[in-house]
Structure formats: C-alpha cells, structure tokens
Design an enzyme around this catalytic site. Structure first.
Site, PDB file in Angstrom:
ATOM      1  N   HIS A 105       0.833  -1.200   0.000  1.00 35.73           N
ATOM      2  CA  HIS A 105       0.000   0.000   0.000  1.00 35.73           C
ATOM      3  C   HIS A 105       0.867   1.248   0.000  1.00 35.73           C
ATOM      4  CE1 HIS A 105      -2.935  -3.032   1.425  1.00 35.73           C
ATOM      5  NE2 HIS A 105      -3.763  -2.299   0.703  1.00 35.73           N
ATOM      6  N   HIS A 143       0.648   1.709  -5.563  1.00 35.75           N
ATOM      7  CA  HIS A 143      -0.745   1.259  -5.527  1.00 35.75           C
ATOM      8  C   HIS A 143      -1.691   2.440  -5.742  1.00 35.75           C
ATOM      9  CE1 HIS A 143      -4.447  -0.671  -4.285  1.00 35.75           C
ATOM     10  NE2 HIS A 143      -4.597   0.180  -3.287  1.00 35.75           N
ATOM     11  N   ASP A 159      -5.380   5.800  -0.320  1.00 38.82           N
ATOM     12  CA  ASP A 159      -4.631   5.025   0.674  1.00 38.82           C
ATOM     13  C   ASP A 159      -3.426   5.800   1.195  1.00 38.82           C
ATOM     14  OD1 ASP A 159      -5.978   2.696   1.227  1.00 38.82           O
ATOM     15  OD2 ASP A 159      -5.156   1.611  -0.505  1.00 38.82           O
ATOM     16  N   ASP A 178      -9.912   0.009  -7.201  1.00 42.06           N
ATOM     17  CA  ASP A 178      -9.109  -0.429  -6.065  1.00 42.06           C
ATOM     18  C   ASP A 178      -8.771  -1.919  -6.167  1.00 42.06           C
ATOM     19  OD1 ASP A 178      -7.751  -0.066  -3.724  1.00 42.06           O
ATOM     20  OD2 ASP A 178      -9.512  -0.175  -2.433  1.00 42.06           O
TER      21      ASP A 178
END
Length: 943
Positions: free
Chosen positions: A660, A664, A701, A811
């Site tokens: 993450h 990403h 994120d 996502d």
C-alpha cells in the site's frame, strides 16, 4: 347537634356562657373561629359541619351532590360551577353568614385556588405579578382564581401566611400602642391582640422584636432578650437574636445587632435551653450561673430574671426568652407573670418556627439563584483562568457573605508530585503535595490599602504556602474552623500563617476541588463570615455545590488550555510536515523542466496498464498528464507549479510499506483515468465529479500503515480511538485535507465556497467507498439497477452508487491485469499480510486470519479463487452491464481465475510460486480477510 357545635360550646370565655354571648364573641373575633376550626376539627367533624349547614339551608347534602356529579361526569357532561358556601384556603375555614347568595362546592383542585373572603374595610392581600381569572357561578357571583405558578415566584414577595394586610420587614407600619394603652385592655383581649401582632410577620428580626416588646408589656419587664438554638447534637449553641430590647428600642437598630454566642448548657440561658425548665431568679447576683461581666461593661444593674424556653408546635425547644427586672418595681417576677409568659410563648414558638422556615426558604431560593448565576459565569468563561476565577471568587464572597475567598491550584491533574491516599470509602484517589498558584480576592471590608477605592482586591500568588490547604487536599476533608480551634489530624492551628494570608483570620471554610476522576485540582477557602463567628451547616451544604461548580469550570478551562497547546503542537507538526513531507524547490524545478509525455506513450489509457515500466518521477509526470487530458487544469484554473508540488507531496506521504505505497495509489488513479477516458465515463459525470474521482483515487490510501482496520482495532491504536468506523479510510481523507492545506499545495483555490464544499463531499465519498463493508452493503442494489434498462443514472443516489462501485473496481483492479505482471505484486502483498499476522500472533497472542497466517501461505491460490468468486466477479459483471466498455476488466478477472484454479489443482506451494516464472494475481490487500472461509459481511477489512 354536630360535634363541632358541642366542642365550640365547651370553650372557656370570661362571660356568662349563653348563645347570644358566644355569638357576639365570635362576631367580634372572626379569626378565633377560623383558627379553632383548623386546629381542632377532624375530617369527620368537618363533614358533619357541611351536612348540618346544607340541611339548615334546605339544600342537598354533599354526598347526594357527589353522586350526581359522578353520574354527570360519566355521561360526558361538564360540571364547572358548583354551589358552595364554605371553602378551605391557606388552612382556614371561611364560613359566610347565612342569608347570602351561596356558591356550589368546589372540587379539591378548585378549592386551593379560591381567594378567601375579606372582612369589610380590609384590603385583599395582593399577590405581586399574579394574574387572576374569573369563574361565574349559577347565581352570577364571580370566583377569582389565580393562575397557578411556582412557590418560588411568590416566595420573595409574600411576607405572611395569612391573607390579610401585612407589616413588611423594614417598612414602617401603623403606630404601635404605648405600654399604657396596651395594659388598659383586659387580659383576654390583650393576649389576643398581642398574638395578632406577631401572627402576620415572617421577618425573623421584626418578629423577635415584637415578641420582646410584647413580653415586656405582659410581664411589665424592663428589658428582654431572645436566644435561638442553632446546630444539632453536641454542636448546638445559642445566639442572641436580639439583646436588651426595651420599650424605647427601635426596629431599625435591631438589624445592626451583633449576635452573642452562648454555649449550650452554660449560664442561665444555656441551662434553660438544655433542661427546658422555667427559671425565675429574684436576685441574679445570688445565682452562680449569672454572668456579672455584662453588667460591669454596661453599668446596668440586673436584679431579677425570668427565663423560659420557647417551644414549637412539636414541643421542641427552639429558643430561650429572657426578661430582666420588673419595671418601676423592686420585687421579683410573680407566678402570674410566669403563667402569662408561658401562655404567650406558646404562640411565639409557632411564629418563630414559621419565620425560620420562611427565612430558610428565602435563603435557599437566593442560593439556588446564585448557583444558577455561578453556572452561567463558569460556562460563559472557558478560555482564561484568571477571568474565570476572578468572577467565581467574587461570587463566592457574595454567596457566603464573607470578606475573602481563595482558590489554590496545581498545574494539571496529570502533573507530578502526587501521592495516593486511602479515604474512608476505600477508593484510591490522587492528591497534591504542593500548589503552583493561588488566586484570592478580598472585599472592601478586608482590604488593607483602601485608598485604591476598589470594591474587590484580586491577586494571583505564584508560590503559595498554605498548610491547611495541603491538609485538606491530602485528607479530602471539609474544614470549618476558627482560630485556636484544634483540627483532628492537623498539627497546627488556624491562623494567618496557616492559610498563607497576611490579614486577620476570624473563620475559614475549606474544601478540595475534585474532577470526575476524583483527582484533586485544588482547594477552595472562604474566609471570615460577616457578622458571624463562624460558617454554619447551611454554608457547608452550599459550599459543596459551589466547589463542585468551581471544579467543573476549572477543569473545562484546563482542558481548553490543553486543547490550545495540542493545536499549537499540531501546527508545529504541520510545519515539520510542510518541510520534510512536501516537495522542495529542486524537486518541483526538475519536474517543471521535463516534457510531459503523452497518454499513449505512457499507456495510461489502457485497462491493462502496468506501472513497472515507469520510474518514480515518471509516475508524477503521468499523474500530471491525467489532469491535462481531463482538461481539469483549464476548467478549474489550477496553478501548474502547485499541481506539481501537490503531486509530489501526495507521493511522499505514502509510506514505504510492501504494497500500500505510492505505486498502488498511482495504479488506482490510472484505472480511474482509463474508465473516464477509454470507458467514456467522463461524459456521465460533471467536471467537479471527475475532479473528485481522480483526486480521491490518488489519495485513497495515503499514509497507509500496511495493516488492516481490524488490526487498528485489535491494537487499540489512536486511529481506532479517533474514529468510530472505517478508521483508515477516514484517516486517508483527513490526511489528504492536511497536505492540501500546506502552503503551495492548494490546487483548489479557484473553487468558490459552494464548489469547494461539494468537492470535499465528493472526495470524501470516493475515499470512504474503498471500504469493502460499504460494497457488501450496496452490491445487491447496484446489481438490480444495472439489470434494469430504465435506471436513471442522473438520479443523485444512483450517481453516488455508480461512483462508489467505480472506485471499488479501480481499487481491486490488480486482479484484472495480465497474469505475467503479477509476480512482484504477489510477493509484496503476501509479505505485507504475513508481517501483520506475525505481529498479531507474537505481540497480541491473537490467531491471525487465514490470509494473514504465514503457516497457510501454501493455500494462497485457494484463497485467491475464493476472493474472485465472492467479490470480484459480481462486481465486474455489474460494471460491465453498466458500461460494456468495461468488458476488459471482466475478461481479465476471469482469465486470472483460471490461472489460480490451475495452481490449486496442481497444489503449487508458495515457494514454487515465488521461485518459478509464475506471477500471482494481485489481490486487494487493504480490503479482504480470509476470503474463502469468511462470510461476505466479515471480509470487508482495510489493509
């Protein structure tokens, strides 16, 4: 004959007992009948009187009327006007004369509202600010009925329990008769008149003054004194309410009388109070209990003394009355004087009790009002400790009629220097060994330097030394003491040095200030009761409430100061963040000099885009290209340099975790860009929605810690305590706001107020939608909408749902990418999950979820198949139905499922997957728990 008439006939009057004489006596003394009925008649007697009166006037009995009334009420008929001629008001029976127009019997509720009849020439007592309404009887006679209001509204204005003309305290009344005029009356009339004289007065000073004047008249005494008993048990004592009142004394002077305190059981007065006996001393100097010091001071010669207890209606002693020296006579007081004195004091005891109750009610009303005002002061001033305490201390002096008030504080409940004590209730609390500040205020009565002309003197002593306050804080005790009085457990005595005040100390009341955790915030001290030797029990009771309010106010101000400090600390953190986690000039200049590649050359229009071909700087260039191709820079007049700085700052605020990370976030934004362009969804949404979808994708994120929402809850992290749900998603959004407010990063400054508010709502919805818990909640509805050809996607709620499903698809989009690019992603995602599982097992002793358990790593292909079947396929099938241009996402997902299924059949180990040229499909690591073994509603986990 009713029992009432029989009882009345048995009364003793000084005239031949005949009906005309009794009738004449009652006509001349109407109040006697009223009081006699109230005090002597039982409920049965009163009922007999009603029945006898109805029969004498040829009317129906009350029982018949009640039965008729019940039948009428059952039939739904109203019965508001009832004939009646007698009413009970303020505990008095009012019986009208015969032959007059009569009224119906009122209901019990109505009877309490009827204003009593008034004798001719008498003025009806006025109830201040009270309105009256009229009810008309059948005969047309109006009944005045006051609107009901609270007792406290009238308490300050009403000065008598009797509805008649009043002598208000402090107000000049009619001229009192001289002693000679009083004594011209016969004994019964004199007694009745003297009783009437005090029956209408509820002011304690005025009442006691009248009592003593009347005692002098009845006994022909020279001067009189009255002592009241205060306290209870062993703490009882007597206080001279009035002392040495003569026939020449003036009421106005009585209010300035300085009370004399006499120990209970000491002296003649103390003996009478304790024993309840009447003491008649012919020669005072021959009695050892007599204190000759007062005569020596005043020059007055005390000869004879008659001292008698004053009792209330329950035969409890409430005070002692004393008369000294027969006027114009040498002899002592006689037995007849004792008899008259005792008879009159019977009425006086009731009057004093009523006056004390009334005084207590007024005091409680005023004190309640003071507490309300104090609460207003406290909750109005929550920012500055000095201003708060200045107002609180001033109010404390007023409430307790004291000359000084002080509050000693320590810095905070969490500061050092605490000791633990064990109070009587066994609850362990903390107390302070020392204080850091002392706020005190003194009134004009106790200010040394009065040249300033200020009514109050307020000061803050930085280094207070107060032994008594330390004792109170350590022992959690309330101290009510005077100088020289020993205090249990306290080595010293109350004096100026003890409480740290350079002034005379006559009395002190001290109590600790506690917060809700029973931590000691400080100590409150009230100094020097005006006109009294010490503070009483009522003061202690009020002081407890006063201290409680002080504690609330001080604790709130302390919390506010902590909040200010925390806010300043946050600003410091933001300054550090703006320097270390923001783009510097060199980084911005480097990107500015680069030519922005086209979308085709970057391959960011493709659903099969893989980021491994771009370095870190190229990902920033690709981000800027997305803004350019969506024409957001022109539409929202975004400063180009600010966009570069903002993009670099977003990249820097992604943590360097296994999966993450910035890569990403960038991949999710690229997939959203592809949906908006290649999927032509930009035509479906407004420019502001497109702007929010791209920004939300990039920041969805940001500052991820490589752990799930469940892990935040399990570890009781600050994030879990800061938010109630979707911990990481809310943090991502708030962190996006933080970095966007750093100077030079504001790419939204061209938006007006409404546009900016709408943009934040859209961005927040986008980021929160990445929590799979929301996907599970709405996926069934979304499936229904896409299967219905008539669905209107312009509808507000439908648009929100469509945007949410698109960001969820972005996502999870790693599951749709080509199989050959997944090997590095698989290694990173597995490592991140296994690291969290190791921490859960080693640090918290918790068995990790299936996909987090390192010992289950060989079952990863099986988990991937379950993840696709339970979540991904349904999502991409619905997206493809909503927009056929999304078909490549569904095809990629189905292709990867076949690959994972083959690995399951071959039972390929994780080691084989890592070492061979096999690339695992990227699973959504920040959303999923044990996919193949958990219910859908439990698999929505932030990673």
């Amino acid at each position: 004959m009713p029992s009432f008439i029989k009882k009345l006939g048995s009364c003793v009057v000084r005239m031949p007992l005949s009906e005309p004489n009794v009738e004449r006596y009652l006509d001349e003394h109407p109040g006697f009948l009223q009081k006699y009925v109230v005090t002597h008649l039982s409920e049965t007697d009163l009922k007999d009187l009603y029945e006898h009166w109805y029969k004498a006037h040829g009317r129906k009995s009350s029982t018949e009327k009640e039965r008729k009334r019940s039948r009428t009420e059952e039939e739904g008929k109203s019965c508001h006007a009832v004939e009646h001629k007698t009413s009970i008001v303020d505990n008095q029976l009012v019986v009208p004369p015969a032959g007059k127009a009569t009224l119906e019997t009122p209901t019990p509720e109505e009877a309490m509202d009827v204003v009593p009849s008034v004798a001719p020439g008498k003025q009806l007592h006025q109830f201040p600010n009270r309105q009256f309404r009229k009810t008309v009887s059948r005969e047309g006679a109006p009944i005045l009925k006051p609107y009901r209001r609270s007792f406290s509204d009238d308490l300050i204005n009403i000065r008598s329990l009797l509805p008649t003309n009043l002598q208000l305290p402090g107000e000049p009344g009619a001229r009192r008769r001289s002693r000679e005029e009083w004594r011209q009356l016969n004994e019964p009339d004199l007694m009745m008149e003297l009783v009437r004289d005090i029956a209408q007065d509820l002011d304690l000073v005025s009442l006691c003054f009248k009592i003593l004047l009347n005692v002098g008249i009845l006994t022909n005494g020279d001067r009189c004194s009255l002592f009241l008993i205060f306290g209870s048990g062993d703490q009882r004592f007597l206080v001279s309410k009035l002392f040495d009142v003569t026939e020449n004394s003036q009421l106005t002077d009585m209010y300035e009388h300085k009370p004399i305190r006499i120990p209970y059981g000491k002296g003649i007065v103390g003996y009478v109070a304790e024993s309840g006996e009447t003491v008649n001393i012919p020669d005072a100097y021959q009695d050892e209990r007599f204190n000759k010091a007062i005569d020596m001071q005043t020059g007055f010669r005390t000869k004879s003394i008659l001292c008698m207890p004053v009792k209330n209606n329950q035969s409890e002693i409430v005070g002692v009355a004393q008369v000294i020296n027969k006027k114009d006579e040498e002899g002592p007081f006689t037995a007849n004087d004792e008899k008259i004195f005792e008879r009159y004091l019977t009425f006086c005891g009731i009057g004093i009790t009523n006056a004390l109750l009334f005084q207590s009610s007024v005091i409680m009303y005023k004190r309640s009002d003071s507490l309300v005002l104090l609460a207003h002061y406290i909750f109005e001033e929550q920012r500055d400790m000095n201003n708060l305490l200045r107002r609180v201390l001033k109010k404390g002096c007023e409430m307790f009629s004291s000359t000084g008030c002080r509050i000693l504080l320590r810095e905070s409940p969490e500061s050092d220097g605490l000791t633990t004590v064990e109070p009587e209730n066994g609850q362990v609390v903390k107390s302070s060994e020392s204080f850091v500040s002392c706020f005190e205020i003194y009134t004009g009565d106790d200010i040394k330097n009065k040249e300033s002309g200020d009514e109050y003197e307020f000061q803050n002593i930085l280094t207070p030394q107060d032994a008594l306050a330390k004792f109170v804080a350590e022992k959690l005790k309330t101290i009510n003491a005077v100088p020289g009085e020993p205090i249990e457990g306290f080595e010293g005595m109350v004096c100026a040095e003890t409480i740290g005040a350079d002034r005379e100390i006559r009395s002190v009341l001290a109590m600790p200030i506690l917060n809700e955790s029973r931590n000691v915030l400080g100590v409150v001290e009230i100094l020097n009761k005006k006109g009294e030797e010490r503070f009483d029990r009522n003061d202690e009771s009020l002081f407890e409430a006063f201290t409680l309010f002080c504690g609330l106010g001080i604790y709130n101000v302390m919390n506010f100061e902590r909040l200010i400090k925390a806010n300043n600390a946050q600003k410091v953190v933001l300054e550090i963040l703006s320097y270390h986690a923001s783009a510097n000039k060199d980084e911005v200049s480097l990107i500015e000099r680069e030519e922005i590649p086209s979308a085709d050359s970057l391959n960011i229009l493709s659903f099969e885009f893989a980021d491994h071909s771009l370095d870190t700087d190229q990902t920033v260039l690709a981000t800027i290209r997305m803004f350019m191709d969506l024409d957001l820079i022109n539409k929202f007049r975004i400063d180009f340099q600010s966009l570069i700085r903002w993009s670099i700052t977003v990249r820097k605020n992604y943590r360097d975790v296994m999966y993450h990370n910035w890569r990403h976030g960038f991949n999710v934004a690229q997939m959203m860009f592809a949906m908006l362009t290649s999927g032509q969804m930009s035509q479906q949404f407004t420019d502001l929605e497109v702007f929010a979808l791209l920004v939300g994708s990039l920041c969805h994120d940001i500052d991820h810690r490589g752990t799930t929402n469940q892990f935040q809850k399990l570890s009781d992290s600050p994030l879990a305590n800061l938010y109630s749900t979707s911990f990481m998603e809310y943090h991502h959004f708030n962190h996006f706001l933080t970095i966007s407010q750093v100077e030079g990063n504001n790419i939204f400054k061209s938006l007006n107020e409404k546009e900016y508010a709408d943009f934040l709502d859209l961005t927040k919805t986008t980021i929160l939608a990445t929590d799979l818990a929301l996907y599970f909640k709405h996926k069934a509805l979304f499936k229904q909408l896409v299967e219905n050809p008539s669905t209107n996607w312009d509808d507000g709620e439908n648009r929100v749902l469509l945007r949410s499903m698109m960001i969820t698809g972005c996502d999870l989009s790693a599951i749709t990418k080509p199989w050959e690019v997944q090997r590095m992603v698989a290694e990173k995602i597995a490592s991140e999950f296994f690291n969290q599982g190791d921490i859960e097992r080693d640090k918290f002793g918790h068995t990790p979820a299936y996909m987090m358990d390192r010992s289950k790593r060989d079952e990863l292909p099986k988990m991937q198949v379950g993840f696709i079947d339970n979540i991904c396929l349904e999502l991409y099938e619905s997206l493809e139905k909503a927009n056929p241009l999304f078909r490549p996402l569904l095809d990629g997902c189905l292709s990867n499922r076949r690959n994972w299924s083959n690995l399951c059949e071959r039972r390929t180990s994780f080691a084989d997957i890592s070492s061979a040229n096999i690339t695992l499909t990227s699973i959504n690591t920040n959303r999923v728990g044990t996919l193949s073994n958990q219910p859908e509603e439990e698999s929505g986990v932030e990673g």
